[in-house]
Design a protein around this motif. Structure first.
Motif, PDB file in Angstrom:
ATOM      1  N   VAL A 133       0.806  -1.232   0.000  1.00  8.99           N
ATOM      2  CA  VAL A 133       0.000   0.000   0.000  1.00  8.99           C
ATOM      3  C   VAL A 133       0.835   1.276   0.000  1.00  8.99           C
ATOM      4  CG1 VAL A 133      -2.114  -0.951   0.997  1.00  8.99           C
ATOM      5  CG2 VAL A 133      -0.261  -0.238   2.522  1.00  8.99           C
ATOM      6  N   ASP A 134       2.153   1.157  -0.213  1.00 13.89           N
ATOM      7  CA  ASP A 134       3.035   2.312  -0.250  1.00 13.89           C
ATOM      8  C   ASP A 134       2.946   3.150   1.024  1.00 13.89           C
ATOM      9  OD1 ASP A 134       4.897   4.112  -1.145  1.00 13.89           O
ATOM     10  OD2 ASP A 134       3.495   5.253  -2.379  1.00 13.89           O
ATOM     11  N   LYS A 135       3.008   2.477   2.167  1.00 16.21           N
ATOM     12  CA  LYS A 135       2.982   3.204   3.432  1.00 16.21           C
ATOM     13  C   LYS A 135       4.117   2.711   4.326  1.00 16.21           C
ATOM     14  CE  LYS A 135      -1.924   4.331   3.702  1.00 16.21           C
ATOM     15  NZ  LYS A 135      -1.750   5.778   3.524  1.00 16.21           N
ATOM     16  N   ALA A 161       5.017   3.732  10.401  1.00 14.10           N
ATOM     17  CA  ALA A 161       4.296   4.708  11.225  1.00 14.10           C
ATOM     18  C   ALA A 161       2.886   4.916  10.671  1.00 14.10           C
ATOM     19  CB  ALA A 161       5.054   6.036  11.262  1.00 14.10           C
ATOM     20  N   ASN A 194       0.824   1.832  11.522  1.00 18.38           N
ATOM     21  CA  ASN A 194       0.429   1.852  12.934  1.00 18.38           C
ATOM     22  C   ASN A 194      -0.651   2.894  13.201  1.00 18.38           C
ATOM     23  OD1 ASN A 194       2.017  -0.236  13.736  1.00 18.38           O
ATOM     24  ND2 ASN A 194       3.581   1.006  14.723  1.00 18.38           N
ATOM     25  N   SER A 195      -0.546   4.031  12.529  1.00 16.63           N
ATOM     26  CA  SER A 195      -1.528   5.085  12.685  1.00 16.63           C
ATOM     27  C   SER A 195      -2.897   4.603  12.183  1.00 16.63           C
ATOM     28  CB  SER A 195      -1.044   6.309  11.898  1.00 16.63           C
ATOM     29  OG  SER A 195      -2.029   7.282  11.818  1.00 16.63           O
ATOM     30  N   ALA A 201      -4.216   2.179  14.719  1.00 19.97           N
ATOM     31  CA  ALA A 201      -4.609   2.823  15.980  1.00 19.97           C
ATOM     32  C   ALA A 201      -6.082   3.210  15.917  1.00 19.97           C
ATOM     33  CB  ALA A 201      -3.737   4.048  16.242  1.00 19.97           C
ATOM     34  N   ALA A 225      -3.787   8.441  15.549  1.00 24.73           N
ATOM     35  CA  ALA A 225      -4.473   7.939  14.361  1.00 24.73           C
ATOM     36  C   ALA A 225      -4.662   9.001  13.272  1.00 24.73           C
ATOM     37  CB  ALA A 225      -5.823   7.337  14.750  1.00 24.73           C
ATOM     38  N   TYR A 226      -4.434  10.277  13.581  1.00 25.91           N
ATOM     39  CA  TYR A 226      -4.590  11.305  12.548  1.00 25.91           C
ATOM     40  C   TYR A 226      -3.400  12.269  12.564  1.00 25.91           C
ATOM     41  CZ  TYR A 226      -7.069  13.057  16.734  1.00 25.91           C
ATOM     42  OH  TYR A 226      -7.430  13.371  18.010  1.00 25.91           O
ATOM     43  N   ASP A 261      -7.149   7.975   0.572  1.00 24.64           N
ATOM     44  CA  ASP A 261      -5.910   7.626   1.261  1.00 24.64           C
ATOM     45  C   ASP A 261      -5.096   6.716   0.351  1.00 24.64           C
ATOM     46  OD1 ASP A 261      -3.941   7.037   3.043  1.00 24.64           O
ATOM     47  OD2 ASP A 261      -5.169   5.835   4.389  1.00 24.64           O
ATOM     48  N   ARG A 262      -4.099   7.270  -0.306  1.00 27.93           N
ATOM     49  CA  ARG A 262      -3.295   6.478  -1.217  1.00 27.93           C
ATOM     50  C   ARG A 262      -1.836   6.851  -1.048  1.00 27.93           C
ATOM     51  NH1 ARG A 262      -4.884   4.889  -7.173  1.00 27.93           N
ATOM     52  NH2 ARG A 262      -3.192   3.452  -7.579  1.00 27.93           N
ATOM     53  N   GLY A 263      -1.035   5.856  -0.667  1.00 32.98           N
ATOM     54  CA  GLY A 263       0.389   6.100  -0.473  1.00 32.98           C
ATOM     55  C   GLY A 263       0.575   7.274   0.460  1.00 32.98           C
ATOM     56  N   PRO A 264       1.326   8.290   0.027  1.00 32.74           N
ATOM     57  CA  PRO A 264       1.621   9.406   0.937  1.00 32.74           C
ATOM     58  C   PRO A 264       0.501  10.445   1.065  1.00 32.74           C
ATOM     59  CG  PRO A 264       2.789   9.681  -1.145  1.00 32.74           C
ATOM     60  CD  PRO A 264       2.079   8.364  -1.233  1.00 32.74           C
ATOM     61  N   ARG A 314       2.651  12.926   3.003  1.00 30.02           N
ATOM     62  CA  ARG A 314       3.791  12.432   3.758  1.00 30.02           C
ATOM     63  C   ARG A 314       5.063  12.433   2.919  1.00 30.02           C
ATOM     64  NH1 ARG A 314       4.824   7.242   3.767  1.00 30.02           N
ATOM     65  NH2 ARG A 314       2.646   6.671   3.508  1.00 30.02           N
ATOM     66  N   GLN A 367       8.733  11.079   3.700  1.00 30.68           N
ATOM     67  CA  GLN A 367       9.501  10.322   4.693  1.00 30.68           C
ATOM     68  C   GLN A 367       8.785  10.346   6.040  1.00 30.68           C
ATOM     69  OE1 GLN A 367      12.158   8.660   3.673  1.00 30.68           O
ATOM     70  NE2 GLN A 367      12.494   9.614   1.703  1.00 30.68           N
ATOM     71  N   ARG A 368       9.402  10.975   7.038  1.00 34.63           N
ATOM     72  CA  ARG A 368       8.803  10.968   8.375  1.00 34.63           C
ATOM     73  C   ARG A 368       7.919  12.172   8.649  1.00 34.63           C
ATOM     74  NH1 ARG A 368      11.960   8.651  12.765  1.00 34.63           N
ATOM     75  NH2 ARG A 368      13.133   6.884  11.980  1.00 34.63           N
ATOM     76  N   ARG A 387       3.072  16.709  11.055  1.00 34.25           N
ATOM     77  CA  ARG A 387       3.280  15.589  11.957  1.00 34.25           C
ATOM     78  C   ARG A 387       4.664  15.039  11.655  1.00 34.25           C
ATOM     79  NH1 ARG A 387      -0.367  10.481  13.084  1.00 34.25           N
ATOM     80  NH2 ARG A 387       1.194   8.884  13.452  1.00 34.25           N
ATOM     81  N   ASP A 442       6.961  11.756  12.494  1.00 35.61           N
ATOM     82  CA  ASP A 442       6.973  10.433  13.099  1.00 35.61           C
ATOM     83  C   ASP A 442       8.348  10.135  13.667  1.00 35.61           C
ATOM     84  OD1 ASP A 442       4.319   9.080  12.816  1.00 35.61           O
ATOM     85  OD2 ASP A 442       4.608   9.734  10.747  1.00 35.61           O
ATOM     86  N   ALA A 472       7.827   4.493  15.227  1.00 36.47           N
ATOM     87  CA  ALA A 472       6.575   3.897  14.743  1.00 36.47           C
ATOM     88  C   ALA A 472       5.491   3.885  15.814  1.00 36.47           C
ATOM     89  CB  ALA A 472       6.831   2.492  14.216  1.00 36.47           C
TER      90      ALA A 472
END
Lengths: 138, 425
Positions: free
Chosen positions: A75-77, A80, A83-84, A87, B179-180, B310-313, B342, B344-345, B377, B379, B382
């Motif tokens: 899914v290209d994730k 983190a 896990n999100s 959650a 979660a968000y 919600d797809r990839g980043p 997103r 990276q982090r 955000r 990260d 994890a």
């Protein structure tokens, strides 16, 4: 001359070593499942709909060491983000994440003893007694 | 850094201690500085948990060999800074006091813990406790969920007990900050929600359509809650019926939802405002009738639409809701759009939200405001995310979304900056 040889050698090595091994989704042959679509795999591993093509309840298992690569390919994730995602589902009581396995041997054990279990392994891990139902390119 | 946040908590609260007797019951006299102590304790506990936990690839901790019993949890440690001197910022209408100008730690900080026991693959129980700054004015833990879940088939799920109020997308996980991407769900849209949980049952059906999925959830139960209209007036809801359903359609990265909910309650108005109405000489007024006539909260209907991509980043989310009350054609309209990407982090995001209430009542205290948010955000691991968010709030009419409002404040721009740390374990 030596430089040219070195260049050729390095080039050959680069071509010979694949960029990354594929990840294989595997099941017990007794499950009767021959193939799994990518969207089935997403539904099962992401807890959206856990029904196997044979009608049974799918029991997905995560291999902890391979998890980041698997979800990147599926899914290209990153971890983190995964896990999100979980959650939200766990703490609203909607669904539970896959069982977590620490080693490939554990995954193998679960697969060998339960035809409803779905696992994944590195394509370099060869298990003749299991059936590959989906290959994820990295 | 963390100690600094605590040291700066609510110094100006003290001048308002006289107002602490507002609201319900016997807890009133003992409140004092409890919120602050509660928060400090919460912070210490959360930090201890954070530091003790190794960085896991998943969260949740099996407590026995067969992984039947699992312990997991979530929490947020956040500090809010508001520049609004005329009114105090709240996360939602269950909060009696808000964050004044300066820093405050109580608006968003919370801690939740969950215990699950699996009898079989089909049957399990889940119990969750949550400690947040809530109706009572401090952080006393509440039982947020306690239910039995039965899944006879992958396509059917039944739950009974205390359940999260799944009134619209994200509503039943609005306290799970990890979660968000935001520091909190948009106040304009989630801040006016009346209930957290219901005592009842729900059933979920799933039906694949090709590679898409249709999901129908129906629920019914009862509940109780308390919301604050001002610091001097609260409405206690004794909800004898809450029922509704939502229909989801999931296709590829898209998830659409339509929802409908009805709430029937006996509403008891409390606080000095209600007392003052009761004491009007010769009028013999019942504050519940008078205020019930103004607010019409005894029967609320909610219609809602939501879409999530919600797809990839990339994550894009949009929702709208219309809540109708019984009197004076009163309604609350709200909605928001949020986009996050997103890298990276780091996940930067932007959001715009809006809320507007209308009523034909001449003295109605309408809400009319919109908020523009910008944040990110990060990260850290994890199970740990650091967030920063700036909200620019354009208030045209504050209604009951702000606290301790100066009587001559009609609205204006406010800047609310929040730094937060969200974790799961």
């Amino acid at each position: 001359m030596n430089r040219v040889r070195l260049f050729l050698l390095v080039s050959m090595l680069l071509v010979a070593v694949p960029a990354g091994a594929d990840i294989l989704v595997v099941v017990n042959p007794d499950s009767g499942i021959r193939t799994l679509s990518r969207s089935d795999a997403i539904n099962i591993f992401m807890g959206r709909y856990r029904k196997l093509p044979n009608g049974g309840l799918a029991l997905p298992v995560d291999l902890v060491s391979l998890k980041p690569r698997f979800y990147r390919a599926l899914v290209d994730k990153n971890l983190a983000a995964i896990n999100s995602y979980w959650a939200r589902l766990v703490f609203s009581g909607e669904a539970s994440p896959p069982q977590q396995s620490q080693s490939a041997a554990d995954v193998h054990h679960l697969l060998a003893h339960n035809p409803n279990v779905l696992g994944y392994v590195d394509s370099e891990t060869a298990w003749d007694d299991l059936r590959v139902v989906l290959t994820l390119d990295e | 850094m963390k100690r600094l946040w605590f040291a700066r908590l609510s110094p100006r609260r003290r001048r308002r201690t006289r107002q602490r007797s507002v609201g319900s019951g016997p807890a009133g006299s003992a409140r004092g500085e409890n919120p602050r102590l509660g928060l400090t304790a919460l912070g210490l506990v959360s930090w201890a948990l954070c530091l003790a936990a190794p960085i896991p690839s998943a969260f949740g901790h099996p407590l026995d060999d067969e992984t039947r019993l699992r312990f997991s949890g979530f929490g947020t440690l956040a500090a809010v800074h508001s520049d609004q001197a005329n009114a105090d910022f709240v996360r939602d209408i269950s909060q009696r006091e808000g964050a004044g100008d300066g820093w405050s730690g109580k608006t968003d900080s919370l801690l939740g813990a969950q215990l699950g026991y699996r009898f079989t693959d089909e049957l399990d129980v889940v119990v969750q406790g949550l400690s947040r700054y809530q109706e009572s004015g401090h952080f006393e833990p509440e039982l947020s969920w306690a239910f039995v879940r039965y899944r006879p088939d992958p396509a059917v799920q039944l739950r009974a007990g205390r359940l999260g109020w799944d009134v619209y997308q994200l509503a039943d996980s609005r306290y799970v900050g990890y979660a968000y991407n935001w520091v909190r769900p948009p106040v304009d849209h989630f801040g006016t929600l009346q209930l957290v949980h219901i005592d009842g049952a729900d059933v979920t059906f799933k039906q694949p359509v090709g590679s898409d999925l249709v999901r129908l959830k129906l629920y019914a139960g009862r509940s109780d809650s308390e919301i604050y209209l001002t610091e001097g007036l609260s409405a206690e809801f004794d909800v004898d019926q809450v029922y509704g359903g939502n229909l989801d359609y999931e296709t590829g990265p898209w998830r659409f939802r339509v929802s409908y909910t009805q709430i029937h309650s006996d509403v008891d108005y409390r606080g000095p405002v209600a007392d003052a109405i009761e004491r009007v000489p010769f009028a013999n007024l019942d504050p519940n009738n008078v205020l019930g006539d103004v607010f019409g909260f005894d029967r609320i209907t909610l219609f809602s639409l939501g879409a999530l991509y919600d797809r990839g980043p990339l994550t894009v989310q949009a929702m709208v809701n219309r809540s109708k009350v019984t009197r004076y054609e009163g309604q609350i309209d709200s909605g928001f759009v949020s986009v996050g990407y997103r890298v990276q982090r780091v996940t930067p995001f932007v959001m715009m939200s809006k809320v507007k209430t209308t009523s034909t009542h001449p003295d109605g205290s309408d809400i009319d405001q919109q908020t523009y948010s910008l944040g990110a955000r990060y990260d850290v691991a994890a199970n740990l995310a650091l967030k920063a968010q700036l909200d620019r709030i354009d208030t045209r009419s504050p209604g009951f979304l702000w606290r301790d409002t100066d009587s001559d404040w009609r609205g204006g721009w406010s800047s609310v900056f929040t730094l937060g740390l969200d974790f799961i374990f």
